[in-house]
Design an enzyme around this catalytic site. Structure first.
Site, PDB file in Angstrom:
ATOM      1  N   TYR A  64      48.265  10.850  19.850  1.00  0.00           N
ATOM      2  CA  TYR A  64      48.390  10.777  18.382  1.00  0.00           C
ATOM      3  C   TYR A  64      47.919  12.068  17.692  1.00  0.00           C
ATOM      4  O   TYR A  64      48.088  12.209  16.486  1.00  0.00           O
ATOM      5  CB  TYR A  64      47.562   9.609  17.807  1.00  0.00           C
ATOM      6  CG  TYR A  64      47.848   8.238  18.390  1.00  0.00           C
ATOM      7  CD1 TYR A  64      48.981   7.988  19.151  1.00  0.00           C
ATOM      8  CD2 TYR A  64      46.965   7.172  18.169  1.00  0.00           C
ATOM      9  CE1 TYR A  64      49.219   6.743  19.698  1.00  0.00           C
ATOM     10  CE2 TYR A  64      47.209   5.916  18.709  1.00  0.00           C
ATOM     11  CZ  TYR A  64      48.328   5.712  19.470  1.00  0.00           C
ATOM     12  OH  TYR A  64      48.559   4.470  20.008  1.00  0.00           O
ATOM     13  N   LEU A 102      51.877  -6.056  13.701  1.00  0.00           N
ATOM     14  CA  LEU A 102      52.699  -6.461  12.555  1.00  0.00           C
ATOM     15  C   LEU A 102      54.168  -6.106  12.783  1.00  0.00           C
ATOM     16  O   LEU A 102      54.971  -6.094  11.855  1.00  0.00           O
ATOM     17  CB  LEU A 102      52.194  -5.777  11.273  1.00  0.00           C
ATOM     18  CG  LEU A 102      50.762  -6.115  10.858  1.00  0.00           C
ATOM     19  CD1 LEU A 102      50.315  -5.253   9.677  1.00  0.00           C
ATOM     20  CD2 LEU A 102      50.638  -7.600  10.493  1.00  0.00           C
ATOM     21  N   ASN A 144      44.293  -6.523   5.264  1.00  0.00           N
ATOM     22  CA  ASN A 144      44.342  -6.823   6.698  1.00  0.00           C
ATOM     23  C   ASN A 144      42.981  -7.226   7.253  1.00  0.00           C
ATOM     24  O   ASN A 144      42.901  -7.892   8.289  1.00  0.00           O
ATOM     25  CB  ASN A 144      44.874  -5.609   7.474  1.00  0.00           C
ATOM     26  CG  ASN A 144      46.320  -5.298   7.131  1.00  0.00           C
ATOM     27  OD1 ASN A 144      46.998  -6.106   6.490  1.00  0.00           O
ATOM     28  ND2 ASN A 144      46.808  -4.132   7.523  1.00  0.00           N
ATOM     29  N   SER A 157      47.576   0.984   8.773  1.00  0.00           N
ATOM     30  CA  SER A 157      48.117   1.228   7.437  1.00  0.00           C
ATOM     31  C   SER A 157      47.422   2.441   6.851  1.00  0.00           C
ATOM     32  O   SER A 157      46.270   2.706   7.153  1.00  0.00           O
ATOM     33  CB  SER A 157      47.896   0.024   6.521  1.00  0.00           C
ATOM     34  OG  SER A 157      48.464   0.320   5.264  1.00  0.00           O
ATOM     35  N   ILE A 161      44.999  -4.577  16.137  1.00  0.00           N
ATOM     36  CA  ILE A 161      44.662  -3.266  15.548  1.00  0.00           C
ATOM     37  C   ILE A 161      45.762  -2.797  14.591  1.00  0.00           C
ATOM     38  O   ILE A 161      46.438  -1.786  14.835  1.00  0.00           O
ATOM     39  CB  ILE A 161      44.426  -2.211  16.659  1.00  0.00           C
ATOM     40  CG1 ILE A 161      45.489  -2.334  17.766  1.00  0.00           C
ATOM     41  CG2 ILE A 161      43.023  -2.335  17.233  1.00  0.00           C
ATOM     42  CD1 ILE A 161      45.484  -1.172  18.776  1.00  0.00           C
TER      43      ILE A 161
HETATM   44  P1  NAD Z   1      51.679  -2.177  13.090  1.00  0.00           P
HETATM   45  O1  NAD Z   1      52.245  -3.377  13.729  1.00  0.00           O
HETATM   46  O2  NAD Z   1      50.235  -2.101  12.827  1.00  0.00           O
HETATM   47  O3  NAD Z   1      52.505  -1.999  11.755  1.00  0.00           O
HETATM   48  C1  NAD Z   1      52.344  -0.890  10.956  1.00  0.00           C
HETATM   49  C2  NAD Z   1      53.328  -1.020   9.802  1.00  0.00           C
HETATM   50  O4  NAD Z   1      52.974  -2.166   9.038  1.00  0.00           O
HETATM   51  C3  NAD Z   1      53.258   0.180   8.890  1.00  0.00           C
HETATM   52  O5  NAD Z   1      54.582   0.449   8.450  1.00  0.00           O
HETATM   53  C4  NAD Z   1      52.388  -0.313   7.741  1.00  0.00           C
HETATM   54  O6  NAD Z   1      52.701   0.331   6.544  1.00  0.00           O
HETATM   55  C5  NAD Z   1      52.757  -1.779   7.695  1.00  0.00           C
HETATM   56  N1  NAD Z   1      51.652  -2.617   7.153  1.00  0.00           N
HETATM   57  C6  NAD Z   1      50.336  -2.548   7.491  1.00  0.00           C
HETATM   58  N2  NAD Z   1      49.639  -3.471   6.805  1.00  0.00           N
HETATM   59  C7  NAD Z   1      50.538  -4.129   6.022  1.00  0.00           C
HETATM   60  C8  NAD Z   1      50.421  -5.187   5.104  1.00  0.00           C
HETATM   61  N3  NAD Z   1      49.243  -5.749   4.834  1.00  0.00           N
HETATM   62  N4  NAD Z   1      51.539  -5.636   4.485  1.00  0.00           N
HETATM   63  C9  NAD Z   1      52.758  -5.066   4.759  1.00  0.00           C
HETATM   64  N5  NAD Z   1      52.935  -4.056   5.626  1.00  0.00           N
HETATM   65  C10 NAD Z   1      51.827  -3.591   6.262  1.00  0.00           C
HETATM   66  O7  NAD Z   1      52.196  -0.888  13.921  1.00  0.00           O
HETATM   67  P2  NAD Z   1      51.644   0.209  14.889  1.00  0.00           P
HETATM   68  O8  NAD Z   1      50.943   1.280  14.168  1.00  0.00           O
HETATM   69  O9  NAD Z   1      52.805   0.564  15.740  1.00  0.00           O
HETATM   70  O10 NAD Z   1      50.591  -0.556  15.811  1.00  0.00           O
HETATM   71  C11 NAD Z   1      49.202  -0.623  15.481  1.00  0.00           C
HETATM   72  C12 NAD Z   1      48.395   0.278  16.385  1.00  0.00           C
HETATM   73  O11 NAD Z   1      48.594  -0.051  17.753  1.00  0.00           O
HETATM   74  C13 NAD Z   1      48.796   1.750  16.320  1.00  0.00           C
HETATM   75  O12 NAD Z   1      48.391   2.377  15.129  1.00  0.00           O
HETATM   76  C14 NAD Z   1      48.158   2.268  17.579  1.00  0.00           C
HETATM   77  O13 NAD Z   1      46.769   2.447  17.384  1.00  0.00           O
HETATM   78  C15 NAD Z   1      48.449   1.132  18.539  1.00  0.00           C
HETATM   79  N6  NAD Z   1      49.688   1.331  19.325  1.00  0.00           N
HETATM   80  C16 NAD Z   1      49.555   1.523  20.675  1.00  0.00           C
HETATM   81  C17 NAD Z   1      50.678   1.702  21.459  1.00  0.00           C
HETATM   82  C18 NAD Z   1      50.512   1.895  22.934  1.00  0.00           C
HETATM   83  O14 NAD Z   1      51.478   2.277  23.613  1.00  0.00           O
HETATM   84  N7  NAD Z   1      49.333   1.643  23.470  1.00  0.00           N
HETATM   85  C19 NAD Z   1      51.966   1.692  20.888  1.00  0.00           C
HETATM   86  C20 NAD Z   1      52.078   1.496  19.516  1.00  0.00           C
HETATM   87  C21 NAD Z   1      50.932   1.290  18.752  1.00  0.00           C
END
Ligand code: NAD
Length: 281
Positions: A65, A201, A253, A244, A241
């Protein structure tokens, strides 16, 4: 062993009590944290600092990241004692010489003040067993509190565990209402690993928070769709996790510890599973 004394009510006055799980080996991990994927340096600094102010005590970053240093700087800038905060980072897969693996781990440690609570292998790769034995050394030396995996199916978890001196404590996998993986949760738990949900999410790609069933339930509870999803994941026993950069969403959240789902409503959410994934690995 870590304790989270500030966890009953956050400094920002949000209601509820953040559940804390105990990982194999004894480390304590809050069940909800902030993910910082796709946040640039300035966004990471601002969001981590605000999240910590709201009461979050778990932050998930990764070498991939490019925001480990800003994550750590925000932790320091928060004024909260480092040992009250749980930081996860991840080793990015590489071609795999031992030298390259060590260099990557050293870079992460340098950016994060010399200690990382939990270091994961980000996804399986050819030299991951070698990487695991190198990471074991860092646990023994006290640089990592624990080590774990990400994006591993149960067979891969067993492959890493076979002959390991230090066992994985957690597997971070894609998990949300459209991809609930209950069998894999059970398989990981049977192997002694906690499961952590990435893209809880739907990652902004799957329109989980726009789902009509979730929206209707949210209305019934006087909550938002995101809160319903996060609450459900917590009640399923996984660590979640959400990401946003919107401060109102960060607050929203985190406000999921002062209500419970009725069993019949949890079943409604369970029925949304359709094995729809963002990333097929
Ligand atoms: P997420 O599922 O957390 O969704 C993020 C999206 O949801 C963003 O567009 C955000 O604006 C929106 N959002 C957040 N809160 C909201 C709310 N209250 N209402 C409406 N929309 C909302 O997606 P993510 O970032 O892909 O996953 C979370 C975390 O998981 C990442 O930040 C990362 O730390 C981890 N991750 C790990 C891997 C891996 O391969 N290990 C892959 C993807 C993500």
């Amino acid at each position: 062993m870590k304790v989270y004394p500030g966890f009953k009510v956050s400094d920002a006055g949000l209601p509820g009590h953040v559940p804390v799980l105990t990982l194999r080996g004894g480390l304590k991990i809050p069940q909800l944290g902030l993910g910082v994927y796709e946040l640039d340096g300035a966004e990471t600094y601002a969001c981590v600092k605000e999240a910590l102010r709201l009461g979050y005590r778990l932050i998930d970053t990764a070498e991939y990241y490019h925001n480990e240093a800003e994550t750590y700087n925000a932790v320091v800038g928060s004024g909260i004692p480092r040992d009250e905060i749980f930081i996860i980072s991840k080793l990015e897969p590489c071609r795999g010489s031992e030298r390259e693996i060590r260099a990557k781990l050293e870079d992460s440690l340098y950016d994060m003040g010399g200690y990382i609570d939990l270091m994961l292998i980000h996804w399986p790769f050819a030299a991951d067993r070698l990487a695991w034995s190198v990471m074991e050394e860092y646990v023994k030396a006290g640089s990592f509190g624990a080590i774990g995996l990400s994006n591993y199916h149960p067979d891969g978890v067993k492959r890493i565990m076979d002959g390991a001196e230090v066992l994985p404590v957690l597997n971070q996998i894609e998990l949300h209402p459209y991809y609930q993986r209950l069998d894999e949760i059970k398989a990981n738990e049977a192997l002694g690993l906690k499961v952590q949900a990435w893209s809880p999410l739907g990652g902004g790609m799957l329109k989980v928070t726009a789902d009509p069933v979730i929206r209707e339930l949210a209305q019934k509870y006087g909550r938002t769709p995101a809160q319903m999803v996060l609450r459900y994941e917590i009640e399923c026993g996984v660590i979640t996790i959400p990401r946003s950069k919107n401060f109102a969403h960060l607050r929203e959240n985190f406000r999921v510890f002062d209500f419970e789902l009725a069993p019949e409503d949890a079943l409604v959410l369970a029925a949304l599973d359709r094995s729809e994934m963002i990333w097929d690995i």
